[in-house]
Design an enzyme around this catalytic site. Structure first.
Site, mmCIF file in Angstrom:
data_model
loop_
_atom_site.group_PDB
_atom_site.id
_atom_site.type_symbol
_atom_site.label_atom_id
_atom_site.label_comp_id
_atom_site.label_asym_id
_atom_site.label_seq_id
_atom_site.Cartn_x
_atom_site.Cartn_y
_atom_site.Cartn_z
ATOM 1 N N LYS A 232 23.849 53.033 39.025
ATOM 2 C CA LYS A 232 24.771 54.098 38.593
ATOM 3 C C LYS A 232 23.967 55.302 38.113
ATOM 4 C CE LYS A 232 28.154 50.546 37.767
ATOM 5 N NZ LYS A 232 29.335 50.080 37.062
ATOM 6 N N HIS B 253 33.340 52.989 45.572
ATOM 7 C CA HIS B 253 33.234 52.412 44.229
ATOM 8 C C HIS B 253 34.371 52.932 43.353
ATOM 9 C CE1 HIS B 253 31.750 51.218 40.339
ATOM 10 N NE2 HIS B 253 30.894 50.421 40.957
ATOM 11 N N GLU C 220 34.489 53.811 40.413
ATOM 12 C CA GLU C 220 34.153 54.968 39.569
ATOM 13 C C GLU C 220 34.279 56.261 40.362
ATOM 14 O OE1 GLU C 220 30.419 53.400 38.192
ATOM 15 O OE2 GLU C 220 31.501 51.983 36.925
ATOM 16 N N SER D 277 30.558 42.852 35.828
ATOM 17 C CA SER D 277 30.015 42.129 34.660
ATOM 18 C C SER D 277 29.197 40.886 35.013
ATOM 19 C CB SER D 277 31.142 41.753 33.692
ATOM 20 O OG SER D 277 31.726 42.917 33.151
HETATM 21 P P1 13P Z 1 28.690 45.998 35.787
HETATM 22 O O1 13P Z 1 27.841 44.881 36.367
HETATM 23 O O2 13P Z 1 27.922 46.854 34.832
HETATM 24 O O3 13P Z 1 29.987 45.507 35.280
HETATM 25 O O4 13P Z 1 29.023 46.987 37.020
HETATM 26 C C1 13P Z 1 29.530 46.459 38.168
HETATM 27 C C2 13P Z 1 29.558 47.511 39.184
HETATM 28 O O5 13P Z 1 30.316 48.451 39.089
HETATM 29 C C3 13P Z 1 28.623 47.402 40.309
HETATM 30 O O6 13P Z 1 28.931 48.305 41.314
#
Ligand code: 13P
Length: 249
Positions: free
Chosen positions: A12, A98, A100, A210
């Site tokens: 990210k 994704h 996000e 997670s």
């Molecule tokens: P986390 O492992 O931090 O929850 O993030 C998952 C993710 O969005 C991977 O693309």
């Protein structure tokens, strides 16, 4: 290929020039025969792609970007990066869809354009799908997955260059992980959609949300999951290595 397990690190908007060195331990692990089934892919921020490519060059680790613009040619798109630019630094993969990015404007339609653009230029796609908590509470998970897949793959011929990453939005960065029993059901739903829509019978489906060195012991038991898309826990080499080792052992 079918026996491979994917371990995809999505950094990210984290990491800096120095943190790139921290992956040396992962590079070492990738050269260990014991872990040859592990297909490790790092998706750092754009600004670190080149550094990651150079440091992993003599290993099996591959590099991917976290997003791309759908436009294939150079163009007046401030702040955007297209698939040619991503390929030019040696990346082989791109994450598309994704949550996000969906929450900041990506629609099923432009996700579809991005996937087309990536496949056309021979980049492999890590296609993210998943329901929000609100959708889950309204029992809409299956229909959300159905429309994300069908619209995302619209007019794209069946192919083997897409990894489907099931990432329930409520699980990302929250420490919450679906129960194995529920996760198995959702993976099956995705398989059914793909088999019906694309006649694809052996899709590469991975899980994200997670994932950490603790819950991996349970998650690895689900044989229909072909790997993990790891956010937070991939930023520390020790945690990422733990996840790989526990899965493969
Ligand atoms: P986390 O492992 O931090 O929850 O993030 C998952 C993710 O969005 C991977 O693309």
């Amino acid at each position: 290929m079918t026996n491979n397990m994917f371990f995809i690190a999505n950094w990210k908007m984290f990491g800096d020039f120095k943190s790139v060195n921290s992956i040396k331990k992962v590079i070492k692990l990738s050269k260990d025969k014991k872990y040859k089934k592990a297909k490790i892919i790092y998706c750092p921020p754009y600004t670190l792609l080149d550094k990651f490519f150079k440091i992993t060059k003599n290993s099996k680790i591959e590099i991917g970007a976290q997003n791309c613009h759908h436009y294939q040619n150079p163009g007046p798109f401030t702040g955007s990066v297209n698939v040619d630019l991503i390929k030019s630094i040696g990346a082989k993969y791109v994450i598309i869809g994704h949550s996000e990015n969906r929450s900041s404007g990506d629609t099923n339609h432009n996700i579809n354009l991005k996937i087309k653009s990536a496949l056309k230029k021979k980049l492999k796609v890590i296609f993210c799908i998943g329901e929000t908590l609100k959708e889950k509470r309204k029992n809409k998970t299956n229909s959300v997955l159905n429309s994300q897949i069908i619209r995302g793959l619209k007019n794209i011929k069946k192919n083997n260059n897409i990894i489907f990453a099931y990432e329930p939005v409520w699980s990302i960065g929250t420490g919450l992980v679906p129960k194995n029993k529920d996760l198995k059901i959702q993976i099956n739903v995705i398989k059914k959609i793909l088999s019906k829509f694309w006649r694809l019978n052996n899709p590469k489906i991975i899980y994200g949300g997670s994932v950490n060195p603790k819950n991996i012991n349970d998650l690895r038991k689900i044989s229909s999951i072909k790997g993990f898309l790891v956010g937070g826990a991939s930023q520390k080499a020790k945690n990422f290595i733990d996840i790989i080792k526990k899965t493969i052992n």
